[in-house]
Design an enzyme around this catalytic site. Sequence first.
Site, short mmCIF file in Angstrom:
data_model
loop_
_atom_site.label_atom_id
_atom_site.label_comp_id
_atom_site.label_asym_id
_atom_site.label_seq_id
_atom_site.Cartn_x
_atom_site.Cartn_y
_atom_site.Cartn_z
N PRO A 131 0.77 -1.25 0.00
CA PRO A 131 0.00 0.00 0.00
C PRO A 131 0.80 1.30 0.00
O PRO A 131 0.76 2.09 0.95
CB PRO A 131 -0.84 -0.13 1.27
N CYS A 132 1.50 1.57 -1.09
CA CYS A 132 2.25 2.83 -1.19
C CYS A 132 1.31 4.03 -1.26
O CYS A 132 1.75 5.16 -1.01
CB CYS A 132 3.23 2.80 -2.34
N HIS A 133 0.03 3.80 -1.54
CA HIS A 133 -0.93 4.92 -1.54
C HIS A 133 -1.13 5.48 -0.13
O HIS A 133 -1.63 6.58 0.01
CB HIS A 133 -2.27 4.47 -2.14
#
Length: 169
Positions: A131-133
């Site tokens: 989850p780089c968001h």
Amino acid sequence: MTPKTLLYSSPLGPLALTGDDHALAQLHFLDTPLPCPFPAPHDIPAPLQETCHWLDLYFQGKRPDFLPPLNPAGTPFQLKVWNYLLTLPYGTTTTYGKIAQDIARKEGQRNLSPQAVGNALARNPILILIPCHRVLGAQNTLTGYAAGLPRKHALLALESPQPPPAEGI
């Protein structure tokens, strides 16, 4: 085994999932058509089927309680950053600077560049599941996402009852 690619229709646009019988290797938004054929339904590797189920739950606003097997290709540093992201709870965010501090502390280093973390995130081959968001800029500003800030904003909104931060300058 030769990797297979499968198309998943998400509310934010089509996703291309690539993997084999062992793990998911890539997941990215598809902005142009893929030049390869997709596998027949009976020939879809189990990790890709599990990823589709995970994505179904996720886009329904549910918190999947499992993670399909992942096998992202990257440098040792990139893998450290991506593994760090896997520890971020659903619906939470952090900053590039915080990740840099935490990894530096764990590695016994004095400091680590938030830009180095940003470079690793830009090469994340498995969007959404890694989850780089959930990573924000300084002062919790919405910055940087390989699939575009509108998608990052939508993913954060899906995970949180609070509105996502405004876009940074």
